[in-house]
Design an enzyme around this catalytic site. Structure first.
Site, PDB file in Angstrom:
ATOM      1  N   ARG A 199      32.864  41.356  44.772  1.00  0.00           N
ATOM      2  CA  ARG A 199      33.655  40.140  44.940  1.00  0.00           C
ATOM      3  C   ARG A 199      34.981  40.503  44.284  1.00  0.00           C
ATOM      4  O   ARG A 199      35.068  40.695  43.078  1.00  0.00           O
ATOM      5  CB  ARG A 199      32.960  38.979  44.223  1.00  0.00           C
ATOM      6  CG  ARG A 199      33.720  37.639  44.270  1.00  0.00           C
ATOM      7  CD  ARG A 199      34.323  37.343  42.937  1.00  0.00           C
ATOM      8  NE  ARG A 199      34.883  35.999  42.842  1.00  0.00           N
ATOM      9  CZ  ARG A 199      35.772  35.658  41.933  1.00  0.00           C
ATOM     10  NH1 ARG A 199      36.212  36.548  41.055  1.00  0.00           N
ATOM     11  NH2 ARG A 199      36.238  34.436  41.867  1.00  0.00           N
ATOM     12  N   ASP A 201      38.328  39.975  42.806  1.00  0.00           N
ATOM     13  CA  ASP A 201      38.930  38.845  42.110  1.00  0.00           C
ATOM     14  C   ASP A 201      40.441  38.757  42.370  1.00  0.00           C
ATOM     15  O   ASP A 201      41.141  39.777  42.359  1.00  0.00           O
ATOM     16  CB  ASP A 201      38.681  39.079  40.604  1.00  0.00           C
ATOM     17  CG  ASP A 201      39.154  37.957  39.723  1.00  0.00           C
ATOM     18  OD1 ASP A 201      38.508  36.904  39.728  1.00  0.00           O
ATOM     19  OD2 ASP A 201      40.165  38.139  39.010  1.00  0.00           O
ATOM     20  N   LEU A 206      48.388  41.100  43.833  1.00  0.00           N
ATOM     21  CA  LEU A 206      48.505  42.489  43.362  1.00  0.00           C
ATOM     22  C   LEU A 206      49.952  42.961  43.251  1.00  0.00           C
ATOM     23  O   LEU A 206      50.310  43.687  42.337  1.00  0.00           O
ATOM     24  CB  LEU A 206      47.734  43.445  44.284  1.00  0.00           C
ATOM     25  CG  LEU A 206      46.226  43.190  44.452  1.00  0.00           C
ATOM     26  CD1 LEU A 206      45.597  44.329  45.250  1.00  0.00           C
ATOM     27  CD2 LEU A 206      45.520  43.030  43.111  1.00  0.00           C
ATOM     28  N   GLU A 243      38.391  36.972  47.130  1.00  0.00           N
ATOM     29  CA  GLU A 243      38.735  35.712  46.486  1.00  0.00           C
ATOM     30  C   GLU A 243      40.228  35.473  46.668  1.00  0.00           C
ATOM     31  O   GLU A 243      41.055  35.999  45.929  1.00  0.00           O
ATOM     32  CB  GLU A 243      38.421  35.710  44.986  1.00  0.00           C
ATOM     33  CG  GLU A 243      38.537  34.300  44.434  1.00  0.00           C
ATOM     34  CD  GLU A 243      39.167  34.142  43.044  1.00  0.00           C
ATOM     35  OE1 GLU A 243      39.144  33.016  42.529  1.00  0.00           O
ATOM     36  OE2 GLU A 243      39.690  35.114  42.483  1.00  0.00           O
ATOM     37  N   ASP A 309      34.420  28.277  38.230  1.00  0.00           N
ATOM     38  CA  ASP A 309      35.739  27.755  37.868  1.00  0.00           C
ATOM     39  C   ASP A 309      35.763  26.240  38.039  1.00  0.00           C
ATOM     40  O   ASP A 309      34.778  25.638  38.456  1.00  0.00           O
ATOM     41  CB  ASP A 309      36.807  28.403  38.749  1.00  0.00           C
ATOM     42  CG  ASP A 309      37.032  29.871  38.397  1.00  0.00           C
ATOM     43  OD1 ASP A 309      36.942  30.211  37.196  1.00  0.00           O
ATOM     44  OD2 ASP A 309      37.276  30.673  39.318  1.00  0.00           O
TER      45      ASP A 309
HETATM   46  C1  GLC Z   1      39.459  34.317  39.316  1.00  0.00           C
HETATM   47  C2  GLC Z   1      38.182  33.931  38.612  1.00  0.00           C
HETATM   48  C3  GLC Z   1      38.501  33.163  37.368  1.00  0.00           C
HETATM   49  C4  GLC Z   1      39.398  33.995  36.491  1.00  0.00           C
HETATM   50  C5  GLC Z   1      40.633  34.461  37.243  1.00  0.00           C
HETATM   51  C6  GLC Z   1      41.377  35.525  36.489  1.00  0.00           C
HETATM   52  O1  GLC Z   1      40.121  33.198  39.821  1.00  0.00           O
HETATM   53  O2  GLC Z   1      37.346  33.200  39.467  1.00  0.00           O
HETATM   54  O3  GLC Z   1      37.335  32.796  36.678  1.00  0.00           O
HETATM   55  O4  GLC Z   1      39.786  33.242  35.373  1.00  0.00           O
HETATM   56  O5  GLC Z   1      40.309  35.037  38.487  1.00  0.00           O
HETATM   57  O6  GLC Z   1      40.643  36.722  36.501  1.00  0.00           O
END
Ligand code: GLC
Length: 531
Positions: A199, A201, A206, A243, A309
């Site tokens: 997954r 993040d 980037l 994500e 989250d």
């Molecule tokens: C993503 C994660 C979150 C985290 C953020 C920074 O959004 O789901 O929990 O705080 O990235 O890594």
């Protein structure tokens, strides 16, 4: 189905490793704890587990601030424990994906320690430094309850560094080829260990470019395609899940031509499920799904009701956000950044019918669903805890001390009140045929038996009633008619003539002739397979 496409109709389950099961009594959940619970996960029908970050970390962001990409934090166990978990999971026909945090490291990562030690450090260029904090001004701040800016001043070297999240999470500089290479090495390390994918993040952030909002840039996509090509070449069948908390048309490019991500979270549908349940009307769901572009054949959406989250309200209008806060965050402390830090069951007032209906929607929309640990039993949250910790409390296994989570002192307070472990736990639900757990389990089992669910498209029907979402799912020669009554009253719909025929009602287990009219009880749902 081609087994390399296993993710297209898989049920995912998200685990906070620290909160799931403590195997050694130190109060922290660990990898061996998950291994102990694989039978449970198999019983529920889970195909793939997503484990949240297990890397060594100072825990300023619950492990999303990584200090070492190549080992497991002692609290969670060892690399061997991870191998053991992967092996045992595979024996249970369960795959494991983990977080790959590309965008940033912890400020305690040796690269950043070196980078900030001296402007001439070979690691200086691993991060994004600037003499002024006026660059990239069109970029929003994400953690806006705590961070005043995306720039933080570094006293020692007299420059600012760039960070999209906490100041303790400096952004890596993806314009530096060395950084690009380092992160491929990180991916290789875990893939060699046997992990089934990542997954990924926070991928929209980037790369930075002046005059843009520094999100979803072409250069970012170019790197992500490199990562995919590397995986395709060396590890076919392993997946990348994106994500990107963005509008559907902005997530679409992350699938590329089927050569970037295998999967992407569908963020905007999530709050609209809650909107629909509160308004008793499906129009918001329909609008966003109609606005969702089609995706390549080898890709799939990933749908969810909650995660670790806050329930994010980034993908709604300002007016909708205010409305959602009013409806679902009546106490100010329930709000966080642009969201709501509550769990699934409390959000729906622990109302069994609404909770089942929300799951009926989750399991019938296009995309592979993810269940957030504990939501399959309707566990509660703890608003006394800081930030998002209130939705990351120990899993409620039984009503013994510490919820059966740990023999030691748990790392966190547990849930109190109505939805505490004394009232809501796995042991009391697993054998009760009428339990919420068993309703969810049944939906998962039915979903997995029917190929109609594995496509990524849907067709909305106008059945003449704004309270009942009626849609068709069709794939591999199977047609399914789904009805979800969002209203607290009985509602009647008119089924268009072309769809009037005999169906198998999956929950009743018998054939029904569907004519012009059907009446649905409040918050009830029907999954019908065309005969
Ligand atoms: C993503 C994660 C979150 C985290 C953020 C920074 O959004 O789901 O929990 O705080 O990235 O890594």
């Amino acid at each position: 189905m081609n087994n390399n496409h296993w993710y297209k109709n898989a049920v995912f389950y998200q685990i906070s490793v620290r909160a799931y099961k403590d195997s050694n009594g130190d109060g922290h959940g660990d990898l061996r704890g998950i291994t102990e619970k694989l039978d449970y996960l198999q019983t529920l029908g889970v195909d793939c587990i997503w484990i949240m970050p297990i890397y060594p970390s100072p825990l300023k962001d619950d492990g999303y601030d990584i200090a070492d990409y190549y080992s497991v934090d002692k609290a969670f166990g060892s690399l061997d424990d991870l191998k053991g978990l992967i092996r045992a999971a595979h024996e249970h026909d369960i795959r494991i994906v983990m977080d790959l945090v590309l965008n940033h490291t912890s400020d305690e990562h040796p690269w950043f320690v070196a980078s900030r030690s001296d402007r001439n450090s070979p690691y200086r260029d691993y991060y994004v430094w600037s003499d002024t904090n006026q660059k990239y001004k069109d970029t929003r701040v994400i953690f806006l309850d705590t961070e005043p800016s995306n720039w933080t001043w570094d006293e020692k070297t007299g420059q600012y560094y760039w960070h999209r999240f906490y100041a303790s999470q400096p952004d890596l500089n993806f314009d530096n080829p060395k950084v690009q290479e380092e992160m491929l090495n990180v991916a290789r390390f875990w893939l060699d260990l046997g992990i089934d994918g990542f997954r990924a993040d926070a991928v929209p952030y980037l790369i930075e470019r002046e005059g843009t909002n520094c999100e979803n840039l072409p250069e970012t996509h170019a790197y992500l395609k490199k990562l995919r090509a590397f995986m395709e070449e060396n590890y076919p069948g392993r997946i990348l899940l994106c994500e990107a908390n963005q509008w559907p048309e902005d997530v679409r490019p992350y699938f590329g031509d089927g050569d970037e991500f295998h999967m992407g979270f569908h963020f905007p549908i999530m709050p609209r499920i809650y909107m629909a349940l509160k308004k008793g009307r499906y129009e918001d769901m329909e609008k966003i799904m109609r606005r969702t572009p089609s995706i390549p054949e080898n890709c799939q959406w990933c749908t969810f009701l909650r995660n670790h989250d806050e329930l994010t309200l980034e993908m709604v209008t300002e007016e909708e956000r205010q409305w959602m806060w009013k409806q679902y965050a009546p106490e100010p402390r329930m709000k966080l950044n642009l969201g709501i830090r509550r769990r699934f069951a409390p959000l729906l007032d622990n109302n069994r019918r609404k909770m089942e209906l929300a799951n009926s929607i989750l399991f019938t929309l296009p995309g592979s669903p993810i269940v957030y640990y504990g939501d399959e039993i309707g566990m509660g949250d703890n608003l006394d805890l800081f930030d998002r910790n209130g939705v990351r409390t120990p899993m409620q296994w039984d009503d013994s001390p510490n919820a059966g989570f740990s023999k030691g002192k748990p790392f966190s307070e547990l849930v109190k009140g109505e939805l505490s472990y004394q009232n809501v736990n796995v042991a009391s639900q697993i054998n009760g045929p009428g339990s919420f757990f068993n309703s969810v389990k049944r939906m998962i089992a039915l979903r997995k038996q029917h190929p109609a669910f594995s496509g990524s498209n849907m067709e909305w029907l106008d059945a003449g009633n704004p309270a009942v979402a009626v849609y068709i799912r069709e794939h591999e020669g199977e047609t399914m008619l789904i009805l979800n009554n969002l209203s607290d009253a009985a509602e009647t719909v008119h089924i268009p003539a072309e769809q009037q025929t005999t169906y198998l009602d999956l929950f009743a287990g018998q054939n029904v002739a569907i004519n012009d009219k059907i009446t649905l009880q409040p918050y009830s749902y029907l999954w019908l397979v065309k005969k």
